[in-house]
Design an enzyme around this catalytic site. Structure first.
Site, PDB file in Angstrom:
ATOM      1  N   HIS A   1       3.687   1.912  11.644  1.00  0.00           N
ATOM      2  CA  HIS A   1       2.323   1.567  12.400  1.00  0.00           C
ATOM      3  C   HIS A   1       2.273   2.869  13.509  1.00  0.00           C
ATOM      4  CE1 HIS A   1       4.700  -2.101  11.402  1.00  0.00           C
ATOM      5  NE2 HIS A   1       3.293  -2.371  10.939  1.00  0.00           N
TER       6      HIS A   1
ATOM      7  N   GLU B   1       0.335  -0.941  16.479  1.00  0.00           N
ATOM      8  CA  GLU B   1      -0.614   0.330  16.056  1.00  0.00           C
ATOM      9  C   GLU B   1      -1.568   0.514  17.313  1.00  0.00           C
ATOM     10  OE1 GLU B   1      -3.152  -0.031  12.774  1.00  0.00           O
ATOM     11  OE2 GLU B   1      -4.148   1.676  13.017  1.00  0.00           O
TER      12      GLU B   1
ATOM     13  N   CYS C   1       0.877  -1.165   0.049  1.00  0.00           N
ATOM     14  CA  CYS C   1       0.056  -0.108   0.007  1.00  0.00           C
ATOM     15  C   CYS C   1       0.996   1.224  -0.108  1.00  0.00           C
ATOM     16  CB  CYS C   1      -0.908   0.004   1.199  1.00  0.00           C
ATOM     17  SG  CYS C   1       0.097   0.059   2.699  1.00  0.00           S
TER      18      CYS C   1
HETATM   19  C1  2E7 Z   1       1.086  -0.009   9.265  1.00  0.00           C
HETATM   20  C2  2E7 Z   1      -0.205   0.020   9.632  1.00  0.00           C
HETATM   21  O1  2E7 Z   1       3.294  -4.105   8.315  1.00  0.00           O
HETATM   22  P1  2E7 Z   1       1.756  -4.670   8.345  1.00  0.00           P
HETATM   23  O2  2E7 Z   1       1.883  -5.991   7.881  1.00  0.00           O
HETATM   24  O3  2E7 Z   1       1.109  -4.229   9.526  1.00  0.00           O
HETATM   25  P2  2E7 Z   1      -0.349  -4.721  10.370  1.00  0.00           P
HETATM   26  O4  2E7 Z   1      -0.904  -3.628  10.905  1.00  0.00           O
HETATM   27  O5  2E7 Z   1      -1.322  -5.218   9.190  1.00  0.00           O
HETATM   28  O6  2E7 Z   1       0.056  -5.742  11.204  1.00  0.00           O
HETATM   29  O7  2E7 Z   1       1.223  -3.903   7.060  1.00  0.00           O
HETATM   30  C3  2E7 Z   1       1.227  -2.651   6.640  1.00  0.00           C
HETATM   31  C4  2E7 Z   1       0.813  -1.588   7.727  1.00  0.00           C
HETATM   32  C5  2E7 Z   1      -0.555  -1.475   8.065  1.00  0.00           C
HETATM   33  N1  2E7 Z   1      -0.818  -0.821   9.241  1.00  0.00           N
HETATM   34  C6  2E7 Z   1       1.630  -0.880   8.297  1.00  0.00           C
HETATM   35 CL1  2E7 Z   1      -0.856   0.942  10.935  1.00  0.00          CL
HETATM   36 FE1  F3S Z   2      -1.061   0.861   4.531  1.00  0.00          FE
HETATM   37 FE2  F3S Z   2      -1.613   2.941   6.076  1.00  0.00          FE
HETATM   38 FE3  F3S Z   2      -3.445   1.120   5.561  1.00  0.00          FE
HETATM   39  S1  F3S Z   2       0.440   1.679   5.968  1.00  0.00           S
HETATM   40  S2  F3S Z   2      -2.456  -0.689   5.384  1.00  0.00           S
HETATM   41  S3  F3S Z   2      -2.271   2.436   3.999  1.00  0.00           S
HETATM   42  S4  F3S Z   2      -2.844   2.474   7.477  1.00  0.00           S
END
Ligand code: 2E7
Ligand code: F3S
Length: 322
Positions: free
Chosen positions: A81, A133, A19
């Protein structure tokens, strides 16, 4: 035809993988390394993916759990995060060049939570208690924050004043589960304020929609990503909630011949922190056993891009030292 087997149709979900927030966070680490040389220090995994973290380690990034592990004078990068106010304050009180790679959409949740707290509302944060997060978001809101993970939690939450309550969400939740939790909150606190499911980020929503569409046509689903990635885990759950056995592929060896035994159509996707390299690894593994017919199934286009993390002050610091 391989060993007389029928070709395997692979439905490739789109959008999948990185993303905008992940692209931005990884770029910040790479740019910092390019500007200041190694090492640069990153608090927590920059994103939850082993391939990404190992590639950055090879380039000179050092990942730490706590700021206390970072030496004075170093570059310190906060992960996508987000972090608590306390961590921000500790970093500001040290001789560190801090780069904040917190995703702008997480920042938006912090701002929203703070706004409610300042207005005297208890904030209910829908999310997973032990996730980094959620820890960061709790620590960004100066006020009363209750974390709820399930509809059962909604029944037991104890607020200061039921007429002054608001909610925000973790960005990577299941859209369907969260809708249920919000409905339960509205039943219990009719005056509650909140954004519907909108603080679940666009990337999470789009990847869940795409996996749902491929799960409707596929017999089984492969989800690429790491075990500690929340959004990736949700993709697997979405596939399973549609009755499709789903495999989390953290490494190509997780994918075994038995998973595609007797299967004609398989779905393939990747979490927001998983590089396209993992998709290619999955395809290569499948191609060892079967001829493949790959069809991309796109549910929407994503144009979201974030401005890069500002590194200009690193250059100024270097200039003022020399
Ligand atoms: C930051 C945030 O690093 P990820 O796997 O994190 P999650 O929160 O899904 O464990 O993915 C990207 C990302 C997603 N959300 C980075 Cl707040
Ligand atoms: Fe990516 Fe931000 Fe969502 S890191 S998964 S766009 S909260």
């Amino acid at each position: 035809m391989k060993r007389g087997l029928e070709p395997l149709t692979v439905l490739l979900a789109a959008p999948r993988g990185f993303c905008a927030g992940v692209e931005r966070a990884i770029q910040a680490v790479e740019d910092a390394l390019a500007q200041t040389g190694k090492p640069v220090y990153v608090r927590h995994e920059i994103v939850h993916n082993g391939f990404v973290v190992n590639a950055l380690k090879r380039k000179g990034a050092v990942f730490v759990d706590e700021l206390s592990e970072i030496p004075d004078g170093a570059v310190a990068i906060f992960s996508a995060h987000g972090v608590s106010r306390e961590v921000e304050r500790e970093a500001a009180g040290r001789d560190l060049a801090v780069l904040d790679a917190t995703c702008p959409l997480v920042r938006r949740v912090h701002v929203e939570g703070r706004r409610h707290a300042q207005a005297g509302r208890d904030v209910i944060l829908i999310g997973h208690r032990s996730h980094v997060e959620v820890e960061g978001t709790i620590g960004q809101i100066a006020g009363i924050v209750h974390v709820v993970e399930t509809v059962e939690d909604v029944r037991s939450v104890c607020v200061s004043d039921p007429d002054h309550v608001a909610y925000v969400t973790q960005t990577t939740l299941s859209v369907d589960d969260t809708r249920g939790i919000i409905a339960a909150l509205r039943m219990r606190f009719p005056a509650i304020q909140g954004p519907d499911t909108k603080t679940i980020c666009y990337a999470t929503q789009n990847r869940q929609l795409a996996v749902r569409v491929i799960a409707a046509r596929a017999e089984r689903v492969i989800v690429c990503g790491s075990g500690n990635s929340s959004n990736t885990a949700r993709l697997r759950e979405v596939a399973e909630s549609h009755g499709r056995p789903a495999l989390l592929m953290q490494d190509p060896r997780d994918l075994t011949l038995s998973f595609i035994d007797g299967v004609a159509v398989i779905g393939l996707t990747a979490g927001a922190s998983a590089p396209e390299q993992m998709i290619n690894q999955a395809l290569a593994r499948l191609a060892e056993w079967r001829d493949l017919s790959v069809e991309e199934v796109r549910v929407t286009h994503e144009g979201t891009r974030f401005a890069p993390v500002d590194l200009s002050f690193l250059t100024h610091q270097a200039a003022s030292v020399s």
